[in-house]
Each structure stands twice: as structure tokens, then as C-alpha cells.
Design an enzyme around this catalytic site. Structure first.
Site, PDB file in Angstrom:
ATOM      1  N   ALA A  32       0.726  -1.130  -0.010  1.00  0.00           N
ATOM      2  CA  ALA A  32      -0.151  -0.105  -0.084  1.00  0.00           C
ATOM      3  C   ALA A  32       0.932   1.212   0.101  1.00  0.00           C
ATOM      4  CB  ALA A  32      -0.694  -0.031   1.205  1.00  0.00           C
ATOM      5  N   HIS A  34       3.278   4.769  -0.498  1.00  0.00           N
ATOM      6  CA  HIS A  34       2.953   5.779  -0.918  1.00  0.00           C
ATOM      7  C   HIS A  34       4.410   6.428  -0.750  1.00  0.00           C
ATOM      8  CE1 HIS A  34       4.007   5.980   3.435  1.00  0.00           C
ATOM      9  NE2 HIS A  34       3.145   5.178   3.602  1.00  0.00           N
ATOM     10  N   HIS A  37       7.076   5.387   1.487  1.00  0.00           N
ATOM     11  CA  HIS A  37       7.904   4.209   1.079  1.00  0.00           C
ATOM     12  C   HIS A  37       8.912   4.645  -0.056  1.00  0.00           C
ATOM     13  CE1 HIS A  37       4.007   2.215   2.534  1.00  0.00           C
ATOM     14  NE2 HIS A  37       5.061   1.858   3.483  1.00  0.00           N
ATOM     15  N   GLY A 147      12.073   4.146   7.885  1.00  0.00           N
ATOM     16  CA  GLY A 147      11.739   5.682   7.943  1.00  0.00           C
ATOM     17  C   GLY A 147      11.618   5.992   9.631  1.00  0.00           C
ATOM     18  N   ASP A 150       8.482   5.381  11.914  1.00  0.00           N
ATOM     19  CA  ASP A 150       8.611   4.413  12.895  1.00  0.00           C
ATOM     20  C   ASP A 150       9.844   4.392  13.849  1.00  0.00           C
ATOM     21  OD1 ASP A 150       5.900   2.398  12.038  1.00  0.00           O
ATOM     22  OD2 ASP A 150       7.089   3.283  10.207  1.00  0.00           O
ATOM     23  N   SER A 186      -0.018   3.872   5.325  1.00  0.00           N
ATOM     24  CA  SER A 186      -0.717   3.044   4.551  1.00  0.00           C
ATOM     25  C   SER A 186      -2.070   2.933   5.181  1.00  0.00           C
ATOM     26  CB  SER A 186      -0.147   1.628   4.538  1.00  0.00           C
ATOM     27  OG  SER A 186       0.999   1.752   3.814  1.00  0.00           O
ATOM     28  N   ARG A 187      -2.281   3.438   6.253  1.00  0.00           N
ATOM     29  CA  ARG A 187      -3.508   3.004   7.059  1.00  0.00           C
ATOM     30  C   ARG A 187      -4.536   4.547   6.846  1.00  0.00           C
ATOM     31  NH1 ARG A 187      -0.212   0.274  10.806  1.00  0.00           N
ATOM     32  NH2 ARG A 187      -1.183  -1.827  11.413  1.00  0.00           N
TER      33      ARG A 187
END
Ligand code: AMP
Length: 278
Positions: A32, A34, A37, A147, A150, A186-187
Site C-alpha cells: 500500500a 505511498h 515508501h 523511515g 516508525d 498506508s492506514r
């Protein structure tokens, strides 16, 4: 872009490139994709010869089965994005390719495991270290790109690399944000337009903390930031902490670097964000 589903095929392909003296960069994702990423892929392209992205929704790091089930998996779109970004290799294995039945894993990462995210997602970092260890083992990257989004994950993986003397260098890349400040995730696709607006209180509060930061007023700032978020309608507050940038224990005036980290649910969507304030 070469796409592999099997470890042995990927290993063989990378062994040949390694024998030619090429360096390998890894970007591990759950798909997913974006711009966040893709910024890791871009950074990996700058610093290594061959960029390997992985897309694997790792079941062992989910503590909520519903979250795992509804995690977005737009693989055809992801492949197009990676191709446009100039990624060289995609590894997209099935769960059975990565895990034997009833596999056990435990790595003692100390206090980091139970702080912040660890408190709200028990077992999460055991699942993360388990899959990242396996991906490092298959890809054998020279550099691995993660990243700052996190932040705690980077600290945990860095601890694993140190504990197990893994031959890889970690690179932490900055957080990509929407124009309005929301950290890309992604969420975010699960957020309604109204929830997206509501979620902005997280980044706004972090920026406010960064702009007003002073070591002498940390307790007060953390309390004010907590109030801003926990009083916002539609936000289910989990934590806001000014933490030591190396240990993630509560920051002290002696901390060399300090990071403000936040987690909250907006509707059914759990969001995290952080800003380095010192
Ligand atoms: P995920 O697919 O969420 O597991 O993330 C894969 C990698 O992308 C991790 O290293 C994340 O920290 C990184 N990442 C996720 N969101 C962002 C973002 N907004 N900016 C930069 N990196 C990100």
C-alpha cells in the site's frame, strides 16, 4: 523490475550481482505504497547499486487480527509505483514462504520492547525483529533503509543488529507528510475526510512542541501537548512522550537528542507520528 516470490530465486539472482561487486540496498514494506515508501527507494538508489523492495504483510507483528485482515493490499498498483521509482527488485513472498508452521522466536531487546508502542501493541516488536531478521538473511543488504515514521522500530532493529552482529548498516530516512502535515501512512486510506481533518491535531501538536521546546519546561510541554490531543473530539488518545532519542526512556535534561512521539486512534484507525525536538 524483477519480481520474486521465492527466497531461493531471489538469493540466486542477488548472489550473481554481489559477485560482480554490486552493493545491495533493502527497503522492507508491507505495501500500500505511498511517497514515504518511495522516498526510501529513492534514498536507496542514491546509496547502493541494486535496490530491493519487499512487500510482505507480516502476520506475526499484528496483535489485532482485524487490523491484519483489513490491511490494504493493492499489489498491482504497488508494482507500478516501484517500477516508476526505478526499483530493481521486488520480493513479494507468501506467508508460507517466510514461516514454517508453529515457528517460535524471541529476542531480548530489553526495555525498548515494552515502552510506547510496545505497551499498546504487546508482541509487536518480536514480530518485527522476526521478519526483519529473515529479510536481512535472504537479501543480505549492505544498507537497509527505514523511515523515522516508525522511530521506535528503527531503535529496535538497530538493537537487533548490535546484539546479533548483523553485517548491515541502517539508514533512517525523514518522515514524508501530506501538504497539511499528516504523516503519510498506508492506514490513512481508512480515514474519512472528516477523520483526516481530526487527525491533523497529532502533527500540529508535534510541530507546536518542536517550536516551543525548552529543556527546562519538558514536563509542562508534555502535559500541554497531551491536553491538546486528548481533548480533541474524535481522538482516542494513547500516548504523547518526550523521550530520549537513544533509549526512548523519558527524556532528561542530559538527553543528547529528544523526540516527541505520539499515538492515537481516530475513528477505527490507529496513527503514530513523531518529531525530533532536540
Ligand atoms: P510499512 O509499510 O508501514 O511497514 O513501512 C515500511 C517502511 O516505510 C518503514 O521503514 C516505515 O518507517 C517507512 N515509512 C512509512 N511511512 C513513512 C513516511 N510517511 N515517511 C517516511 N517513511 C515512511
Amino acid at each position: 523490475m524483477k519480481v520474486f516470490k521465492l527466497k531461493t530465486d531471489l538469493q540466486q539472482y542477488l548472489n550473481d550481482l554481489r559477485a560482480e561487486g554490486k552493493t545491495i540496498g533493502l527497503t522492507a514494506t508491507m505495501g500500500a505504497l505511498h511517497q514515504g515508501h518511495l522516498s526510501l527507494v529513492a534514498r536507496a538508489k542514491e546509496q547502493t547499486d541494486v535496490v530491493v523492495a519487499t512487500i510482505f504483510v507480516n502476520p506475526t507483528q499484528f496483535n489485532d487480527p482485524k487490523d491484519l485482515e483489513k490491511y490494504p493490499r493493492p499489489i498491482a498498483h504497488d508494482i507500478r509505483l516501484l517500477e516508476q521509482a526505478g526499483c530493481d527488485v521486488l520480493f513479494n513472498p507468501e506467508v508460507t514462504e517466510m514461516y514454517a508452521a508453529n515457528e517460535q522466536w524471541h529476542l531480548d531487546i530489553g526495555a525498548l520492547e515494552h515502552l510506547l508502542e510496545g505497551k499498546f501493541r504487546p508482541g509487536h516488536y518480536q514480530g518485527v525483529t522476526q521478519i526483519v531478521f529473515k529479510l536481512f538473511d535472504v537479501v543480505k543488504p549492505d544498507l537497509a533503509f527505514f523511515g523515522q515514521k516508525d522511530y521506535q522500530q528503527v531503535m529496535v532493529i538497530s538493537r537487533m543488529v548490535e546484539l546479533l552482529s548483523l553485517p548491515v548498516k541502517l539508514v533512517m530516512c525523514p518522515i514524508e507528510r501530506e501538504a497539511d502535515g499528516l504523516a503519510m501512512s498506508s492506514r490513512n486510506v481508512h480515514l474519512s475526510a472528516q477523520e483526516h481533518q481530526t487527525a491533523l491535531v497529532l502533527s500540529k501538536t508535534l510541530f507546536w512542541l518542536r517550536d516551543h521546546f525548552s529543556v527546562d519546561e519538558m514536563a509542562d510541554l508534555q502535559q500541554q501537548g497531551t491536553d491538546q490531543i486528548s481533548h480533541a473530539p474524535g481522538v482516542d488518545f494513547e500516548y504523547l512522550e518526550l523521550a530520549d532519542g537513544e533509549t526512548l526512556l523519558p527524556a532528561t535534561p542530559q538527553s543528547k537528542s529528544i523526540v516527541a512521539l505520539v499515538a492515537a486512534k481516530v475513528g477505527a484507525t490507529r496513527l503514530i507520528d513523531n518529531v525530533i525536538v532536540k
